[in-house]
Design an enzyme around this catalytic site. Sequence first.
Site, PDB file in Angstrom:
ATOM      1  N   HIS A 193      46.844 -26.117  -2.130  1.00 53.02           N
ATOM      2  CA  HIS A 193      46.941 -26.555  -3.520  1.00 53.02           C
ATOM      3  C   HIS A 193      47.156 -28.050  -3.621  1.00 53.02           C
ATOM      4  CE1 HIS A 193      47.320 -22.211  -4.227  1.00 53.02           C
ATOM      5  NE2 HIS A 193      46.614 -22.536  -5.277  1.00 53.02           N
ATOM      6  N   GLU A 436      40.585 -11.909  -5.121  1.00 49.87           N
ATOM      7  CA  GLU A 436      40.852 -12.881  -4.062  1.00 49.87           C
ATOM      8  C   GLU A 436      41.537 -12.243  -2.851  1.00 49.87           C
ATOM      9  OE1 GLU A 436      43.323 -16.010  -5.624  1.00 49.87           O
ATOM     10  OE2 GLU A 436      44.512 -14.637  -6.828  1.00 49.87           O
ATOM     11  N   ASP A 460      41.563 -18.034  -1.707  1.00 51.73           N
ATOM     12  CA  ASP A 460      42.399 -17.007  -1.083  1.00 51.73           C
ATOM     13  C   ASP A 460      41.549 -15.939  -0.405  1.00 51.73           C
ATOM     14  OD1 ASP A 460      45.142 -17.667  -1.341  1.00 51.73           O
ATOM     15  OD2 ASP A 460      44.952 -17.424  -3.505  1.00 51.73           O
ATOM     16  N   CYS A 507      35.962 -18.961  -9.416  1.00 48.75           N
ATOM     17  CA  CYS A 507      36.782 -20.138  -9.702  1.00 48.75           C
ATOM     18  C   CYS A 507      37.391 -20.737  -8.440  1.00 48.75           C
ATOM     19  CB  CYS A 507      37.863 -19.812 -10.726  1.00 48.75           C
ATOM     20  SG  CYS A 507      38.987 -18.531 -10.170  1.00 48.75           S
TER      21      CYS A 507
HETATM   22  C1  PEP Z   1      41.443 -19.044  -5.303  1.00 54.95           C
HETATM   23  O1  PEP Z   1      42.256 -18.479  -4.576  1.00 54.95           O
HETATM   24  O2  PEP Z   1      40.226 -19.175  -5.027  1.00 54.95           O
HETATM   25  C2  PEP Z   1      41.885 -19.628  -6.578  1.00 54.95           C
HETATM   26  C3  PEP Z   1      41.028 -20.153  -7.430  1.00 54.95           C
HETATM   27  O3  PEP Z   1      43.214 -19.641  -6.839  1.00 54.95           O
HETATM   28  P1  PEP Z   1      44.233 -20.678  -6.167  1.00 54.95           P
HETATM   29  O4  PEP Z   1      43.410 -21.710  -5.438  1.00 54.95           O
HETATM   30  O5  PEP Z   1      45.034 -21.261  -7.267  1.00 54.95           O
HETATM   31  O6  PEP Z   1      45.015 -19.819  -5.251  1.00 54.95           O
HETATM   32 MG    MG Z   2      44.166 -17.882  -5.340  1.00 54.93          MG
END
Ligand code: PEP
Ligand code: MG
Length: 575
Positions: A193, A436, A460, A507
């Site tokens: 992140h 995910e 994820d 996403c």
């Molecule tokens: C993901 O896991 O692809 C996602 C978009 O969520 P995050 O990156 O916030 O875990």
């Molecule tokens: Mg995620």
Amino acid sequence: MIVSCLGIGIGAGARIAIGEAYLLCHGPVCVTPSWIPPEAVDAEIARFENAVEQASKQLQAIRDQIPPDTPGEISEFIDSHLLMIEDKALSSGVISLIRQRYASAEWALQQHCNALVEVFEQMHDAYLRTRRDDLIHVAQRIQKVLLEQHDSEPEELQGQIVLAEDLSPADVILLHNQRVAGFVTEHGGPMSHTAILARSLGIPAVVGAQGAGQVLRHGELLILDTDHGCVLAKCDQAVVDHFQDRREYDFRRTALLRQSVREPACTRDGHHVQLLANIELASDVQSAVENGADGIGLYRTEFLFMNRADLPDEQEHYETYCDVIRGLPDRPIVIRTLDLGADKPLAGTRDGGGCGNPALGLRAIRLCLKEVELFKPQLRAILRASVLGDVRIMLPMLTNLWEVQQTRALLRRCMQELDAEGESYNPKIPLGGMIEVPAAALAAPVFAQALDFLSIGTNDLIQYTLAIDRVDNEVNYLYDPFHPAVLQLIKGVIDAGRKAGVPVSMCGELAGDPRFIPLLLGLGLGSLSMQPAALLEARQLIRELDARTLRAKTADFMAHLYTADPLTLLGHWDH
Ligand code: PEP
Ligand code: MG
């Protein structure tokens, strides 16, 4: 001679950074053995004495800033450190190691400190044993002066490139507010992140650059080239000019792409792709608008919890969501419920509550369903805000169907409460889920029946499918979005959505990766959500593609998934 170190580049829009290095040190100092030539002894002793003097001045300054009503023990504590720093017994041992063994000042201090710590540890008196920690702190303070490392964020970081062992997502927000030119970390992966936030906020960065702190010096001019994951120092003017030209080119290209920001993201054969933005802060909506987002496909609401000790209440949630909705009126706004845990711990808790493997621990929807008092204010706030626009709820990290059912029950309870209070809301607010976790991807037909939309979270999904911790730079090399298992799972989710008539989006970071977009369109995905800065390139690319051709190529490729050479894949999608 140019000094360079390599990591993984994080850049979107702005891919080059040029600025002075600022060494930021949060953790303990790491000193490796080093020696000096005999003729440098006097200069090294002078360097050490100067560092002692600087460290002592730092402590005096801290003592002078203590508010008058602070308990006396605090200044006594600092006085005891001052006494230790100025103690000749500490200095003389270090100086004799420099003089007799030609140890560098930091290495001599380390050895002398280790020897004294051993003595303290053998003492039976508990109080004296605690003085061992004081000694270590004092030695570290001098080490940091010697190594030109700094303990906390200074007032003025604008235009500098911050160098740190590691940074949390919360740190990145602070650095963004200070308008840094970029940052380099020794740890961390490209899907952490911290990295995602850097991309989203448009901060060029290089992560996982092991050993950077050993070779780069505070104050020297650095160049970050995020395309190649490279940090350069000691560059001559010609090299600096070259990178300045590249930076100019990026600015010009962004300005050019912005001109077609209102053009639809349609392939040559008229296939429309919905382009949504991922945001972390309400203020990111501005950037989503500027880059022509059709809406928000992922609002990571957990960032509302960062850099603070208290928890946001329902009203704060509500007002923040209202800001986002007003920023993009009449567009879909997908609010993801709290994905706290792992590398985004709740304030005051350790990651994953301190469990051995926080990414597999009590995070996201698991935490929310366990801590309903954390979850309910958010759900109520989203419901209240839902009357202002096309608001949708999305649940992170779904694994079991009953997580959806429990959330629906909780939503019903919140609606009843709001009815009793006379508050209005959209009773038909769409509820979607992130796919995910591999189990959820395999069971996508079941989730498609229970939800109004699905969104594939590849960050994820890849982490869990390939069993690689996304924040661990030691296993970055295993991060492979083209792995047949990952592609099968993605295809399975898209197919399940199509069969159930439920919209599917993506996403995860792959959705904004130009190397991957042709394949995603070929698999039939019609909605992509990415960081705002990636939208311009994605739109441009989609307008050059032909969806029909991609579908045929994809079908052929997927039919040979386990026999095709993955390395030929990139060429395969040449359009
Ligand atoms: C993901 O896991 O692809 C996602 C978009 O969520 P995050 O990156 O916030 O875990
Ligand atoms: Mg995620």
